[in-house]
Design an enzyme around this catalytic site. Structure first.
Site, PDB file in Angstrom:
ATOM      1  N   TRP A  99      -1.584  -1.173  23.634  1.00 52.83           N
ATOM      2  CA  TRP A  99      -2.228  -1.652  22.414  1.00 52.83           C
ATOM      3  C   TRP A  99      -3.579  -2.267  22.719  1.00 52.83           C
ATOM      4  CZ3 TRP A  99      -0.008   1.125  19.197  1.00 52.83           C
ATOM      5  CH2 TRP A  99       1.372   1.352  19.251  1.00 52.83           C
ATOM      6  N   ASP A 166      -4.615 -10.550  19.559  1.00 48.71           N
ATOM      7  CA  ASP A 166      -3.554  -9.786  18.905  1.00 48.71           C
ATOM      8  C   ASP A 166      -2.241 -10.470  19.267  1.00 48.71           C
ATOM      9  OD1 ASP A 166      -1.567  -8.020  18.154  1.00 48.71           O
ATOM     10  OD2 ASP A 166      -2.453  -6.262  19.118  1.00 48.71           O
ATOM     11  N   LYS A 190       7.495  -7.945  13.656  1.00 45.96           N
ATOM     12  CA  LYS A 190       8.178  -8.422  14.860  1.00 45.96           C
ATOM     13  C   LYS A 190       8.858  -9.770  14.589  1.00 45.96           C
ATOM     14  CE  LYS A 190       5.905  -5.180  17.309  1.00 45.96           C
ATOM     15  NZ  LYS A 190       6.506  -4.060  18.033  1.00 45.96           N
TER      16      LYS A 190
END
Length: 355
Positions: A99, A166, A190
């Site tokens: 990511w 992030d 999440k």
């Protein structure tokens, strides 16, 4: 059979979140309408999004001068929005996984990007340390938790430039010194809500500093000015997020959640380190408490599928490792009860005994 949900995302939600969301699907706030069909401009839903933003601020101790936004597009859209809004000359990125790498790729479309450090050489099994942060950067971008590889940066960096993070998979897992960040973002699927909403915490002072024209929908100022209501927001996930935030407050806040998370992770890592059939895949000092990655030791490698099948007989789901890594990944998000971790540990012990 009770299921023990270790999926990396979308992931387990608390019973509190599920129960209240189900009730709102049938009848939202006594309106006689479902949350699925209510107008996002109604006073009832306006109250939801305002309360969710305020709880975000309360739980994370967000100071004045920051906006909390609820957007669409997932964290992947933020890979574009961050440089669009903040990158004028040069940005620094730390490459700690897929990511982070994707974020770097997108940022290069908007300007000069310097990769200050990377752990790609070791298949992202550690978090880089000791790298220099040039003072001429517009911002430094880090990915605090790496769901695929199981590494985590569990501290707030002190850097001489704007800091962007992030935090898709570890938000609300520990206290954060928000003042050290200019922007924090993440997919909510999440630790906050079902898939469909992205959270952004952005400092007002960081906005409006680039010379480029920014499309309306990609400009943070658009959404900040309208309280995330410029266009129709993802109503259901935001409502579920509010329920999760209420539950976090009932638990005692992020300080209490951090204690619970460390206890769950220690339980599983202790078994990985004890059991001769399993071995962790990342540097011990960088182990994530959110995503525990491990494999079979070489002499038992051929038993990985058998263990997954065996675990499934105990109601354990979602422990297969990411396709790029293999092995196993147990995601210990905030809503996962410690009893589920105990079931997994017992399964590992029983599997060892059987072999």
């Amino acid at each position: 059979m009770k299921k023990h949900n270790f999926y990396a995302g979308p992931c387990i939600l608390s019973a509190y979140t599920l129960d209240n969301t189900l009730e709102a699907i049938r009848d939202f706030a006594g309106t006689g309408l479902s949350i699925l069909e209510i107008s996002h401009r109604s006073k009832e839903f306006t109250a939801v999004i305002e309360e969710a933003a305020q709880l975000f601020k309360d739980l994370l101790d967000v100071p004045e001068g920051y906006h909390v936004l609820f957007l669409g597009g997932g964290a992947s859209l933020q890979f574009c929005m961050v440089p669009y809004n903040l990158l004028q000359n040069k940005a620094g990125y730390v490459d700690t996984g897929v990511w982070a790498s994707n974020a770097i790729k997108e940022a290069k479309l908007f300007g000069n990007v310097e990769v200050l450090a990377s752990s790609k050489d070791a298949n992202y099994t550690y978090v880089p340390k000791g790298y220099n942060v040039p003072t001429d950067l517009d911002y430094l971008h880090v990915t605090t938790n790496n769901t695929i590889y199981g590494t985590e940066l569990r501290k707030d960096l002190d850097v001489p430039v704007r800091l962007v993070a992030d935090m898709s998979s570890d938000i609300f897992s520990r206290p954060i010194d928000i003042k050290k960040y200019d922007l924090i973002y993440g997919g909510a699927q999440k630790n906050v809500a079902p898939a469909g909403v992205t959270f952004v915490i952005v400092k007002e002072d960081a906005l409006g500093k680039v010379s480029r024209a920014i499309p309306t929908m990609l400009d943070y100022r658009t959404h900040a000015a309208k309280g995330s209501m410029f266009n129709t927001p993802p109503v259901l996930p935001i409502y579920s997020a509010l329920q999760t935030l209420k539950w976090y407050k009932q638990l005692g806040g992020v300080e209490k959640i951090e204690v619970m998370g460390k206890e769950k992770a220690a339980l599983l890592y202790d078994e990985i380190d004890r059991n001769p059939m399993f071995v962790g895949t990342v540097a011990p000092e960088d182990r994530s408490i959110m995503n525990v990655c491990f494999v079979m030791t070489p002499e038992y490698k051929e038993l990985e599928k058998e263990f997954i099948d065996f675990a499934s007989t105990k109601g354990i789901v979602g422990i297969k490792g990411h396709r790029s890594v293999g092995g196993f990944r147990a995601s210990l998000y905030n809503a996962l009860p410690i009893d589920s971790v105990k079931v997994l540990v017992d399964a590992m012990k029983e599997f060892q005994k059987n072999h």
